[in-house]
Design a protein around this motif. Structure first.
Motif, PDB file in Angstrom:
ATOM      1  N   VAL A  96       0.890  -1.176  -0.087  1.00 25.46           N
ATOM      2  CA  VAL A  96      -0.111  -0.025  -0.061  1.00 25.46           C
ATOM      3  C   VAL A  96       0.924   1.309  -0.145  1.00 25.46           C
ATOM      4  CG1 VAL A  96      -1.449   1.274   1.467  1.00 25.46           C
ATOM      5  CG2 VAL A  96      -1.879  -1.119   1.128  1.00 25.46           C
ATOM      6  N   GLU A  97       1.897   1.201   0.493  1.00 23.57           N
ATOM      7  CA  GLU A  97       2.954   2.361   0.538  1.00 23.57           C
ATOM      8  C   GLU A  97       3.292   2.758  -0.621  1.00 23.57           C
ATOM      9  OE1 GLU A  97       4.429   4.339   3.783  1.00 23.57           O
ATOM     10  OE2 GLU A  97       2.395   3.722   3.949  1.00 23.57           O
ATOM     11  N   ASN A  98       3.360   1.974  -1.655  1.00 24.39           N
ATOM     12  CA  ASN A  98       3.724   2.136  -2.931  1.00 24.39           C
ATOM     13  C   ASN A  98       2.683   2.766  -3.849  1.00 24.39           C
ATOM     14  OD1 ASN A  98       6.527   1.194  -2.657  1.00 24.39           O
ATOM     15  ND2 ASN A  98       5.935  -0.751  -2.675  1.00 24.39           N
ATOM     16  N   PHE A  99       1.535   2.607  -3.324  1.00 23.92           N
ATOM     17  CA  PHE A  99       0.315   3.014  -4.166  1.00 23.92           C
ATOM     18  C   PHE A  99       0.527   4.419  -4.598  1.00 23.92           C
ATOM     19  CE2 PHE A  99      -3.236   0.141  -2.683  1.00 23.92           C
ATOM     20  CZ  PHE A  99      -2.562  -0.980  -3.394  1.00 23.92           C
ATOM     21  N   SER A 100       0.048   4.840  -5.759  1.00 29.63           N
ATOM     22  CA  SER A 100       0.129   6.153  -6.025  1.00 29.63           C
ATOM     23  C   SER A 100      -1.413   6.840  -5.331  1.00 29.63           C
ATOM     24  CB  SER A 100      -0.249   6.533  -7.423  1.00 29.63           C
ATOM     25  OG  SER A 100      -1.455   6.115  -7.976  1.00 29.63           O
ATOM     26  N   LEU A 101      -1.487   8.078  -5.155  1.00 33.86           N
ATOM     27  CA  LEU A 101      -2.739   8.574  -4.676  1.00 33.86           C
ATOM     28  C   LEU A 101      -4.061   8.012  -5.516  1.00 33.86           C
ATOM     29  CD1 LEU A 101      -1.870  12.533  -3.984  1.00 33.86           C
ATOM     30  CD2 LEU A 101      -1.569  10.318  -2.690  1.00 33.86           C
ATOM     31  N   HIS A 102      -4.163   7.617  -6.647  1.00 33.90           N
ATOM     32  CA  HIS A 102      -5.049   6.999  -7.250  1.00 33.90           C
ATOM     33  C   HIS A 102      -5.339   5.743  -6.592  1.00 33.90           C
ATOM     34  CE1 HIS A 102      -5.585   9.613 -10.699  1.00 33.90           C
ATOM     35  NE2 HIS A 102      -4.406   9.380 -11.173  1.00 33.90           N
ATOM     36  N   ASP A 315       0.361   2.374 -10.133  1.00 33.61           N
ATOM     37  CA  ASP A 315       0.456   2.814 -11.506  1.00 33.61           C
ATOM     38  C   ASP A 315       1.453   3.806 -11.613  1.00 33.61           C
ATOM     39  OD1 ASP A 315      -0.652   4.799  -9.965  1.00 33.61           O
ATOM     40  OD2 ASP A 315      -2.402   5.097 -11.099  1.00 33.61           O
ATOM     41  N   ILE A 316       2.243   4.170 -10.613  1.00 28.01           N
ATOM     42  CA  ILE A 316       3.833   4.910 -10.545  1.00 28.01           C
ATOM     43  C   ILE A 316       4.688   3.994 -10.388  1.00 28.01           C
ATOM     44  CG2 ILE A 316       4.737   6.736  -9.845  1.00 28.01           C
ATOM     45  CD1 ILE A 316       2.355   8.234  -9.539  1.00 28.01           C
ATOM     46  N   LEU A 317       5.563   3.532 -11.034  1.00 32.00           N
ATOM     47  CA  LEU A 317       6.629   2.661 -10.838  1.00 32.00           C
ATOM     48  C   LEU A 317       8.022   3.157 -11.212  1.00 32.00           C
ATOM     49  CD1 LEU A 317       4.939  -0.575 -12.249  1.00 32.00           C
ATOM     50  CD2 LEU A 317       5.315  -0.004  -9.806  1.00 32.00           C
ATOM     51  N   GLY A 394      16.909  18.408 -15.808  1.00 31.14           N
ATOM     52  CA  GLY A 394      16.919  18.023 -17.232  1.00 31.14           C
ATOM     53  C   GLY A 394      16.508  16.735 -17.340  1.00 31.14           C
ATOM     54  N   THR A 395      16.002  16.038 -16.455  1.00 24.57           N
ATOM     55  CA  THR A 395      15.486  14.552 -16.704  1.00 24.57           C
ATOM     56  C   THR A 395      13.927  14.413 -16.445  1.00 24.57           C
ATOM     57  OG1 THR A 395      17.484  13.764 -16.149  1.00 24.57           O
ATOM     58  CG2 THR A 395      15.962  12.202 -16.012  1.00 24.57           C
ATOM     59  N   ASP A 396      13.322  13.771 -17.263  1.00 20.71           N
ATOM     60  CA  ASP A 396      12.059  13.503 -16.914  1.00 20.71           C
ATOM     61  C   ASP A 396      11.953  12.619 -15.541  1.00 20.71           C
ATOM     62  OD1 ASP A 396       9.153  12.322 -17.389  1.00 20.71           O
ATOM     63  OD2 ASP A 396       9.089  12.919 -19.016  1.00 20.71           O
ATOM     64  N   VAL A 397      10.850  13.123 -14.948  1.00 18.69           N
ATOM     65  CA  VAL A 397      10.632  12.459 -13.600  1.00 18.69           C
ATOM     66  C   VAL A 397      10.292  10.955 -13.711  1.00 18.69           C
ATOM     67  CG1 VAL A 397      10.134  14.476 -12.180  1.00 18.69           C
ATOM     68  CG2 VAL A 397       8.223  13.321 -13.394  1.00 18.69           C
ATOM     69  N   ARG A 398       9.649  10.712 -14.785  1.00 21.94           N
ATOM     70  CA  ARG A 398       9.292   9.225 -15.079  1.00 21.94           C
ATOM     71  C   ARG A 398      10.461   8.207 -15.362  1.00 21.94           C
ATOM     72  NH1 ARG A 398       4.628  10.963 -19.265  1.00 21.94           N
ATOM     73  NH2 ARG A 398       6.562  12.246 -19.790  1.00 21.94           N
ATOM     74  N   ASP A 399      11.592   9.020 -15.704  1.00 22.41           N
ATOM     75  CA  ASP A 399      12.838   8.118 -15.971  1.00 22.41           C
ATOM     76  C   ASP A 399      13.755   8.325 -14.700  1.00 22.41           C
ATOM     77  OD1 ASP A 399      11.924   7.828 -18.598  1.00 22.41           O
ATOM     78  OD2 ASP A 399      13.004   9.729 -19.218  1.00 22.41           O
ATOM     79  N   MET A 400      13.314   8.644 -13.674  1.00 16.21           N
ATOM     80  CA  MET A 400      14.091   8.650 -12.276  1.00 16.21           C
ATOM     81  C   MET A 400      13.461   7.746 -11.397  1.00 16.21           C
ATOM     82  SD  MET A 400      14.418  12.819 -12.062  1.00 16.21           S
ATOM     83  CE  MET A 400      15.659  12.933 -10.463  1.00 16.21           C
ATOM     84  N   ALA A 401      14.483   7.285 -10.762  1.00 17.19           N
ATOM     85  CA  ALA A 401      14.027   6.335  -9.308  1.00 17.19           C
ATOM     86  C   ALA A 401      13.120   7.305  -8.418  1.00 17.19           C
ATOM     87  CB  ALA A 401      15.101   5.762  -8.712  1.00 17.19           C
ATOM     88  N   GLN A 402      11.910   7.012  -7.995  1.00 19.16           N
ATOM     89  CA  GLN A 402      11.131   7.702  -6.996  1.00 19.16           C
ATOM     90  C   GLN A 402      11.987   8.062  -5.858  1.00 19.16           C
ATOM     91  OE1 GLN A 402       6.816   6.503  -6.794  1.00 19.16           O
ATOM     92  NE2 GLN A 402       7.667   4.598  -7.878  1.00 19.16           N
ATOM     93  N   GLY A 403      12.641   7.278  -5.332  1.00 22.56           N
ATOM     94  CA  GLY A 403      13.405   7.740  -4.040  1.00 22.56           C
ATOM     95  C   GLY A 403      14.775   8.880  -4.519  1.00 22.56           C
ATOM     96  N   ASP A 404      15.378   8.805  -5.357  1.00 22.78           N
ATOM     97  CA  ASP A 404      16.139   9.781  -6.050  1.00 22.78           C
ATOM     98  C   ASP A 404      15.488  10.988  -6.175  1.00 22.78           C
ATOM     99  OD1 ASP A 404      18.062   7.587  -5.700  1.00 22.78           O
ATOM    100  OD2 ASP A 404      18.165   7.218  -7.927  1.00 22.78           O
ATOM    101  N   LEU A 405      14.434  10.906  -6.960  1.00 28.90           N
ATOM    102  CA  LEU A 405      13.647  12.137  -7.206  1.00 28.90           C
ATOM    103  C   LEU A 405      13.201  13.067  -5.929  1.00 28.90           C
ATOM    104  CD1 LEU A 405      12.038  14.182  -9.161  1.00 28.90           C
ATOM    105  CD2 LEU A 405      10.192  12.545  -8.980  1.00 28.90           C
ATOM    106  N   ARG A 406      12.666  12.325  -5.127  1.00 41.39           N
ATOM    107  CA  ARG A 406      12.196  12.764  -3.842  1.00 41.39           C
ATOM    108  C   ARG A 406      13.303  13.284  -2.798  1.00 41.39           C
ATOM    109  NH1 ARG A 406       7.233   8.468  -4.144  1.00 41.39           N
ATOM    110  NH2 ARG A 406       6.050   9.434  -5.775  1.00 41.39           N
ATOM    111  N   ALA A 407      14.375  12.513  -2.981  1.00 46.20           N
ATOM    112  CA  ALA A 407      15.539  13.165  -2.162  1.00 46.20           C
ATOM    113  C   ALA A 407      15.883  14.710  -2.410  1.00 46.20           C
ATOM    114  CB  ALA A 407      16.747  11.983  -2.345  1.00 46.20           C
ATOM    115  N   LYS A 408      15.598  14.830  -3.862  1.00 44.49           N
ATOM    116  CA  LYS A 408      15.919  16.398  -4.006  1.00 44.49           C
ATOM    117  C   LYS A 408      14.915  17.205  -3.521  1.00 44.49           C
ATOM    118  CE  LYS A 408      18.202  14.763  -8.436  1.00 44.49           C
ATOM    119  NZ  LYS A 408      19.365  15.375  -8.431  1.00 44.49           N
TER     120      LYS A 408
END
Length: 575
Positions: A96-102, A315-317, A394-408
């Motif tokens: 469940v923790e990996n669910f998107s808000l959808h 749906d967000i992986l 410069g990188t599409d957020v869909r091409d980044m690991a979610q952990g790396d993205l949110r660490a920023k």
């Protein structure tokens, strides 16, 4: 329910031990009536007291072993079932923790709580019961029939006649109970929803004097659940009297026909006593089966609800091939972004394009429902865009690991959320390795240090659930401190200054400008005074950009912005 049995794999050894111990217990129980028959037919009839004592002692030893096997089987079945439910609960929570808000919107928070607690408990109970009964019941039934036939084949026809009656009763009860069990779980979801809303919204309920209304809502839902539970329990309760009637009539028939066979010399008294015991064991095994058939439908309903959660794919992986962001630090860009909520008639935001650079403050303003919060929720990828792209460094957020993205990102949500724990622990939620000096500095920048120092235990003061012992402004400042201690490249403030007075708001923004001058700052705000000094102001109207620029520029070119400003500031302040 079979799909969930994979969680039993780590407990193979306890499960095997349960099966072996239950097998040995059943063998012991099946052997006792034969020994009793020997005592009667040999010891009592022939007056052989030493034989009676010898066989009696042997019976006591077998009974003692049966008790030991039963205790050990209960211990290992409980160990396996509890471990199984613990792992299943953890798996559901982690999934469940990996669910998107959808995903949360689709199932519902209250239902997820019920499935993680009540439904898993139902499955755990049945698992513990099945581990023992799925061996004991069939073996006792089959073994009892074999032993009864060995004593007197013709008399066994009484048992053969009774079994179909019991089977029909079990099938009818199961058929009627399953739909009611499904209804019960749904009504339990509803009850949890009403309870959760009543507890979390208690201030609103009291302020509008709707206590009686909420009591009535809860009473109605509670009554519906109770009535359904009573109905299903009435059906289940009917099974036991039916079984007892069949059992008693079977016993009477066995005694009647058995006495005739003894009178004709076809059977001995001890064999009849053993036969009655075996008949009781057969009936008891069928009662165990009936209990399983009563419990399994409810557990199968719960299992299907748990599987529904586990089979709902987020749906967000993370992408298969993660792209590392380039050397840019904190650069955010929207390129023709359009996003719609599921089932919505039109997009929440449409054709959004802008960029935010490090060292700049980008403000977003607009009317209620204009899409401000929706737009910035796309940056940490709480939702995925329908078209266009959101770029971070410069990188599409869909091409980044979610952990790396949110660490920023240091994200401060619209509603300040605090957790049960101390003030320091809540601030360290943003950076668990932060030193005391960093925690204090973050609180100072967020204008929280003063009120925290006045608390009874300072930074060690315990915050109640949801921050109930703090004001709205205090909660917002601690939420901001939590983001500041993270020291991210990008700060996103989603209307995070709304509960602050103008003086505190001004002080906070002044300190932010000094302390995070190298980071990208994106502020969503309702107040014009909060956004006037921003390097870039984005004006949204009905999900579209109505204007981009600085305050003075927008006052000349954007009618929407001018309307917002004139509704909040006097002519002297505007000038």
């Amino acid at each position: 329910m079979m799909k969930l049995l994979r969680f039993l794999k780590p407990y193979r050894v306890p499960v095997v031990l349960v099966l072996i111990l239950t097998f040995l217990q059943t063998l012991s129980n099946l052997y006792l009536p034969t020994l009793m028959s020997d005592i009667v037919d040999v010891g009592i009839v022939q007056g052989d007291v030493p034989y009676i004592l010898k066989i009696g002692a042997f019976m006591l030893a077998i009974a003692a072993l049966s008790v030991v096997f039963s205790i050990l089987a209960s211990f290992y079945s409980a160990k396996a079932a509890l471990g199984y439910s613990r792992d299943l609960r953890s798996s559901v929570f982690n999934h469940v923790e990996n669910f998107s808000l959808h995903g949360f919107d689709k199932i519902g928070t209250s239902s997820l709580i019920t499935r993680t607690t009540n439904d898993i408990t139902q499955v755990q109970r049945v698992t513990a019961m099945m581990l023992r009964m799925m061996v004991m019941a069939p073996m006792m039934c089959i073994g009892g029939i074999i032993m009864a036939v060995s004593k007197d084949a013709k008399l066994s026809l009484v048992i053969v006649a009774a079994i179909p009656v019991l089977a029909i009763a079990i099938i009818i009860v199961q058929k009627k109970a399953i739909p009611l069990f499904k209804a019960m779980q749904k009504k339990l979801d509803k009850l949890n929803l009403i309870l959760r809303e009543g507890l979390s919204g208690v201030r609103v309920i009291r302020s509008f004097n709707r206590i009686d209304h909420e009591k009535e809502r809860f009473k109605e839902s509670n009554t519906e659940l109770t009535n359904t539970a009573i109905k299903v329990n009435k059906i289940i309760a009917a099974l036991m009297p039916i079984m007892m009637i069949v059992l008693n009539f079977s016993t009477i028939a066995i005694l009647w026909f058995g006495s005739i066979r003894i009178d004709h010399g076809h059977m001995q008294v001890g064999d009849l006593m053993a036969f009655i015991q075996y008949a009781m064991q057969i009936m008891f095994s069928l009662m165990m089966v009936s209990m399983m058939f009563v419990m399994i439908p409810r557990a199968s309903v719960s299992a299907s609800r748990i599987n529904e959660v586990l089979e709902l794919e987020p749906d967000i992986l993370d992408p298969d091939r993660v792209i590392t962001a380039n050397e840019q630090k904190g650069h955010v860009a929207f390129q023709n972004v359009t996003f719609s909520f599921q089932g919505a008639e039109k997009p929440a935001v449409s054709d959004i394009s802008f960029s935010a650079e490090p060292g700049e403050v980008t403000a977003v303003i607009g009317g209620t429902g204009s899409g401000k919060s929706t737009m910035i929720n796309l940056i940490p990828r709480f939702y995925d865009v329908d078209s266009g792209s959101v770029l971070v460094d410069g990188t599409d957020v869909r091409d980044m690991a979610q952990g790396d993205l949110r660490a920023k990102i240091g994200f401060v949500p619209q509603k300040a959320v605090l957790f049960k724990g101390t003030v320091a622990e809540n601030i360290r939620f943003g950076n668990e390795t932060a030193m005391d000096e960093e925690v204090f500095q973050a609180a100072e920048i967020a204008q929280a240090a003063e009120f925290v120092s006045n608390l009874e235990n300072g930074f060690e003061t315990v915050i109640e659930e949801g921050g109930a012992n703090l004001s709205g402004g205090q909660k917002q400042r601690l939420s901001i401190a939590r983001a500041l201690v993270r020291r991210p490249e990008i700060y996103v403030f989603d209307d995070s200054f709304s509960a602050l007075d103008f003086k505190t708001d001004a002080k906070l923004r002044a300190r932010l400008k000094q302390e995070i001058s190298d980071s990208t700052v994106i502020i969503v705000a309702q107040r014009v005074s909060t956004v006037m000094d921003a390097d870039r102001i984005i004006v949204l109207e009905e999900g579209k950009i109505a204007g981009i620029g600085m305050h003075q520029e927008l006052m000349k070119t954007c009618d929407v912005y001018k309307e917002i400003v004139s509704s909040q500031l006097s002519e002297e302040e505007i000038a």
